[in-house]
Design a protein around this motif. Structure first.
Motif, short mmCIF file in Angstrom:
data_model
loop_
_atom_site.label_atom_id
_atom_site.label_comp_id
_atom_site.label_asym_id
_atom_site.label_seq_id
_atom_site.Cartn_x
_atom_site.Cartn_y
_atom_site.Cartn_z
N UNK A 31 37.88 148.60 14.25
CA UNK A 31 36.66 147.39 12.66
C UNK A 31 35.60 148.60 12.34
N UNK A 32 35.07 149.36 13.02
CA UNK A 32 34.15 150.60 12.90
C UNK A 32 34.31 151.83 11.78
N UNK A 33 33.27 151.90 11.17
CA UNK A 33 33.49 153.39 10.24
C UNK A 33 32.87 153.80 11.42
N UNK A 34 33.67 155.10 11.02
CA UNK A 34 32.82 156.00 11.58
C UNK A 34 32.57 157.45 11.44
N UNK A 35 31.02 157.77 11.89
CA UNK A 35 31.01 159.61 11.22
C UNK A 35 29.98 160.62 11.71
N UNK A 36 29.86 162.16 11.35
CA UNK A 36 29.81 162.63 12.22
C UNK A 36 29.17 163.17 11.38
N UNK A 37 28.00 163.22 12.32
CA UNK A 37 26.30 163.93 11.82
C UNK A 37 26.48 165.73 12.93
N UNK A 38 25.45 166.18 12.48
CA UNK A 38 25.28 167.12 13.16
C UNK A 38 23.73 167.74 13.62
N UNK A 39 22.99 168.43 14.36
CA UNK A 39 21.57 169.01 14.24
C UNK A 39 21.32 170.11 14.58
#
Length: 127
Positions: A31-39
């Protein structure tokens, strides 16, 4: 609440490919949107890609469009990031994250809307 564990990072030469995986525990993943991030070192965490809970909508930062693909398998509680044509500027720790809201139509680029984060996986691209 979901717990997230990333894997698949590593060292690759410029032009190479990697596939990151993010395994989620918890019953609300689908039920959740998912994201990828980077640092990258010395830089703020930045948005890379996100996908709707149903998988029907995706969004990318301009710098990875045409090279990276986000996908998910709700049956496996896993989200993926396929990264092709990698460049040294892609070197960073990559994190997956879950939107704190459920059943949202539009995946968000705003990291403040994500409240569950994995521990990160290092991606290093050599020139």
């Amino acid at each position: 609440q979901v717990q997230l564990v990333e894997s698949g990072g590593g060292l690759v030469q410029a032009g190479g490919s990697l596939r990151l995986s993010c395994a989620a525990s918890g019953r609300t993943f689908s039920s959740l949107n998912m994201g990828w991030f980077r640092q990258a070192p010395g830089k703020e965490r930045e948005f890379v890609a996100a996908i709707r809970w149903s998988g029907g909508s995706t969004v990318y930062v301009d710098s990875v469009k045409g090279r990276f693909t986000i996908s998910r398998d709700n049956a496996k509680n896993t989200v993926y990031l396929q990264m092709n044509s990698l460049q040294p500027v892609d070197t960073a720790v990559y994190y997956c994250a879950a939107d704190r809201r459920r059943f949202v139509l539009t995946p968000s680029r705003d990291k403040t809307l994500y409240n569950n984060w994995g521990q990160g996986t290092q991606v290093t691209v050599s020139s």
